[in-house]
Design an enzyme around this catalytic site. Structure first.
Site, short mmCIF file in Angstrom:
data_model
loop_
_atom_site.label_atom_id
_atom_site.label_comp_id
_atom_site.label_asym_id
_atom_site.label_seq_id
_atom_site.Cartn_x
_atom_site.Cartn_y
_atom_site.Cartn_z
N SER A 139 0.85 -1.19 0.00
CA SER A 139 0.00 0.00 0.00
C SER A 139 0.88 1.24 0.00
O SER A 139 2.04 1.20 0.44
CB SER A 139 -0.88 0.01 1.26
N TYR A 152 -2.00 -1.00 10.31
CA TYR A 152 -2.11 -1.33 8.89
C TYR A 152 -0.85 -0.88 8.15
O TYR A 152 -0.27 -1.65 7.36
CB TYR A 152 -3.34 -0.64 8.32
#
Length: 277
Positions: A139, A152
């Site tokens: 990401s 995350y």
């Protein structure tokens, strides 16, 4: 037909990026095994593929289920491609508030599952002796602050380093390992993390798409198909000399602060110039 005669595994393949990638690989000739905990979604994707997509319920928090998914594809003639993609938003708590249990679960879902996907795919590819391609979903949150919650972001940064290390370990067997870093992509990951469902989910996704288009140089929302195209490249022989790296697919989000690409945005340098004059 870059994947004619090849077999691929896609985790998290029932929706979003995983679904788009499975369909992309099938269109280019692959036979695909998708793993997901969403049984209805997985069955629906399989039904649209004329027998080219096979669904196997897979909880990536369970090592044995990841292993079983890899073996299912390998048993059909050999495993060629793996896309370790399954995931969710994880805990949204800050580092001073997150519980040990939420931290561990987020890391297990987003990082450990990728490590185990590589762990159980690689021996099958090695034994076959024909190389292979592994692509992992990271990401833009791995590259900067402010894009996602702490747990995350840390997990996705771990995926990038894991990708590099695995590429070094497996190059001797002609197994390439790379990662893709999505930006703001219009999937349900954001609404799911916020507990938004039903009609509100569609409205929220529309708002997210509009906001993303204004937050990056390329003024449109990113789609799952954008990521699928990058994954297909990395998994194909077109990328046969590419390993241990990442492709950032973010509409330019990580180029820099807004003034680096938006002439209307104020910058400190411009303010100093104005002051000096």
């Amino acid at each position: 037909m870059r994947f004619a005669g090849k077999r691929a595994v896609v985790t998290g393949g029932a929706s979003g990026i995983g679904r788009a990638t499975a369909l992309r690989l099938v269109r280019e000739g692959a036979e695909v095994w998708i793993g997901d905990i969403d049984e209805a979604g997985g069955a629906e994707v399989a039904q649209t593929s004329n027998g080219r997509i096979h669904f196997q319920r897979t909880d990536v928090l369970q090592a044995a289920e990841i292993e079983a998914l890899m073996h299912a594809a390998d048993a059909a003639g050999g495993l060629d491609v793996v896309f370790n993609n399954a995931g969710a938003g994880g805990s949204r708590d800050s580092i001073d508030a997150i519980s040990p249990e939420d931290w561990d679960r987020t890391q297990a879902l987003l990082l450990r599952s990728v490590a185990l996907g590589i762990r159980y795919a690689a021996p099958l590819m090695i034994a076959r002796g024909q190389g292979g391609a592994i692509v992992n979903t990271s990401s833009v949150a791995a590259l900067q602050t402010g894009a996602a919650p702490t747990a995350y972001s840390v997990a996705k940064a771990g995926v990038l380093h894991l990708t590099t290390l695995a590429a070094a370990d497996l190059a001797q067997y002609r197994i390439r390992v790379n990662a893709v870093c999505p930006g703001f992509i219009t999937t349900n990951i954001f609404t799911s993390a916020l507990g938004i469902s039903g009609e509100k989910r569609d409205m929220a996704n529309g708002m997210i798409g509009q906001a993303a288009a204004q937050a990056q140089p390329l003024q449109r929302a990113g789609t799952s198909d954008d990521i699928a195209a990058a994954v297909a490249y990395l998994a194909s022989e077109d990328a046969s000399f590419v390993t241990g790296t990442r492709i950032v697919v973010d509409g330019g989000l990580t180029i820099g602060p807004r003034h680096s690409w938006d002439p209307k945005a104020p910058s400190m340098f411009a303010a100093l110039e104005a002051f000096a004059s």
